[in-house]
Design an enzyme around this catalytic site. Structure first.
Site, PDB file in Angstrom:
ATOM      1  N   HIS A  57      -2.841   6.066  -4.578  1.00 19.69           N
ATOM      2  CA  HIS A  57      -1.994   6.751  -5.923  1.00 19.69           C
ATOM      3  C   HIS A  57      -3.179   7.043  -7.039  1.00 19.69           C
ATOM      4  O   HIS A  57      -4.903   6.274  -7.291  1.00 19.69           O
ATOM      5  CB  HIS A  57      -1.489   5.832  -6.296  1.00 19.69           C
ATOM      6  CG  HIS A  57      -1.442   4.987  -6.880  1.00 19.69           C
ATOM      7  ND1 HIS A  57      -1.635   3.140  -6.288  1.00 19.69           N
ATOM      8  CD2 HIS A  57      -2.121   4.095  -8.190  1.00 19.69           C
ATOM      9  CE1 HIS A  57      -2.279   2.497  -5.958  1.00 19.69           C
ATOM     10  NE2 HIS A  57      -2.428   2.176  -7.661  1.00 19.69           N
TER      11      HIS A  57
HETATM   12  P1  TYD Z   1       1.607  -1.969  -4.098  1.00 18.93           P
HETATM   13  O1  TYD Z   1       2.124  -0.618  -5.874  1.00 18.93           O
HETATM   14  O2  TYD Z   1       2.602  -1.002  -3.338  1.00 18.93           O
HETATM   15  O3  TYD Z   1       0.323  -1.298  -4.357  1.00 18.93           O
HETATM   16  P2  TYD Z   1      -1.181  -0.581  -4.069  1.00 18.93           P
HETATM   17  O4  TYD Z   1      -0.894   0.202  -4.594  1.00 18.93           O
HETATM   18  O5  TYD Z   1      -1.652  -1.604  -3.328  1.00 18.93           O
HETATM   19  O6  TYD Z   1      -0.927  -0.130  -2.259  1.00 18.93           O
HETATM   20  O7  TYD Z   1       2.594  -2.910  -4.662  1.00 18.93           O
HETATM   21  C1  TYD Z   1       2.895  -3.529  -3.993  1.00 18.93           C
HETATM   22  C2  TYD Z   1       4.011  -3.972  -4.626  1.00 18.93           C
HETATM   23  O8  TYD Z   1       4.374  -4.653  -5.608  1.00 18.93           O
HETATM   24  C3  TYD Z   1       5.116  -3.114  -4.994  1.00 18.93           C
HETATM   25  O9  TYD Z   1       6.608  -3.592  -4.848  1.00 18.93           O
HETATM   26  C4  TYD Z   1       5.014  -3.736  -6.846  1.00 18.93           C
HETATM   27  C5  TYD Z   1       4.654  -5.121  -6.304  1.00 18.93           C
HETATM   28  N1  TYD Z   1       3.588  -5.026  -7.704  1.00 18.93           N
HETATM   29  C6  TYD Z   1       4.208  -5.547  -8.546  1.00 18.93           C
HETATM   30  O10 TYD Z   1       5.079  -6.187  -9.048  1.00 18.93           O
HETATM   31  N2  TYD Z   1       2.855  -6.472  -9.883  1.00 18.93           N
HETATM   32  C7  TYD Z   1       1.658  -4.892  -9.606  1.00 18.93           C
HETATM   33  O11 TYD Z   1       0.855  -5.461 -10.692  1.00 18.93           O
HETATM   34  C8  TYD Z   1       1.425  -4.220  -8.916  1.00 18.93           C
HETATM   35  C9  TYD Z   1       0.266  -3.951  -8.659  1.00 18.93           C
HETATM   36  C10 TYD Z   1       2.091  -4.187  -7.709  1.00 18.93           C
END
Ligand code: TYD
Length: 152
Positions: A57
């Site tokens: 992303h």
């Molecule tokens: P995700 O966006 O998939 O992580 P990455 O970018 O590393 O692939 O996030 C994983 C999960 O954690 C998703 O359910 C959203 C949650 N999350 C939060 O609740 N708060 C946060 O600050 C972040 C980064 C993720």
């Protein structure tokens, strides 16, 4: 704090000052001093399964500093024109990731702990999770830069 390396794509790696003595090492990070923004959120990844690639992303406005405080991993940065791979393997090194930058995190060692200092709280609206949408977003951002000559 020292800023190391700068290329056309501006990969900015911070080398933080460890306060070491016979007891061991300690790194302190303060907003607007060691970190170039107000820190609104800290999160970290650990126990990452082998072969996993995270991220996929970009952010519209959020900035981050990534610190692999234990173990190692690699970060692939992509500004839509150029890609760079940055290894993170030192607990005193931080990678600055600006907004409008596609990122993927991979090659996590089994013991890796990747800590992220973020300039904003979690807000799904700020995410661009589709690569084609990211390229379209850049076109609009670059258009507004061309029009008034100021990088936004
Ligand atoms: P995700 O966006 O998939 O992580 P990455 O970018 O590393 O692939 O996030 C994983 C999960 O954690 C998703 O359910 C959203 C949650 N999350 C939060 O609740 N708060 C946060 O600050 C972040 C980064 C993720």
């Amino acid at each position: 704090m020292k800023i190391e390396g700068s290329t056309f794509m501006q990969v900015i790696k911070y080398v933080f000052q460890p306060h070491g003595d016979e007891r061991g090492q300690l790194v302190a990070l303060e907003e607007h001093k060691d970190i170039p923004f107000k820190i609104k959120r800290v999160y970290y990844m650990y126990d990452t399964a082998e072969g996993v690639i995270r991220g996929y992303h970009a952010h519209k406005s959020l900035e981050q500093i990534l610190v692999c405080i234990h173990g190692s991993c690699k970060i692939r940065l992509d500004n839509g024109e150029e890609k760079k791979i940055v290894p993170l393997e030192k607990p005193y090194e931080g990678l600055y990731v600006a907004n409008n930058m596609w990122r993927e995190m991979y090659d996590f060692s089994p013991d890796a702990v990747l800590m992220v200092l973020a300039s904003e709280i979690f807000d799904e609206i700020d995410y661009i999770r589709d690569y084609d949408e990211f390229l379209e977003f850049l076109k609009v951002a670059n258009y507004s830069t061309d029009v008034d000559g100021v990088k936004k």
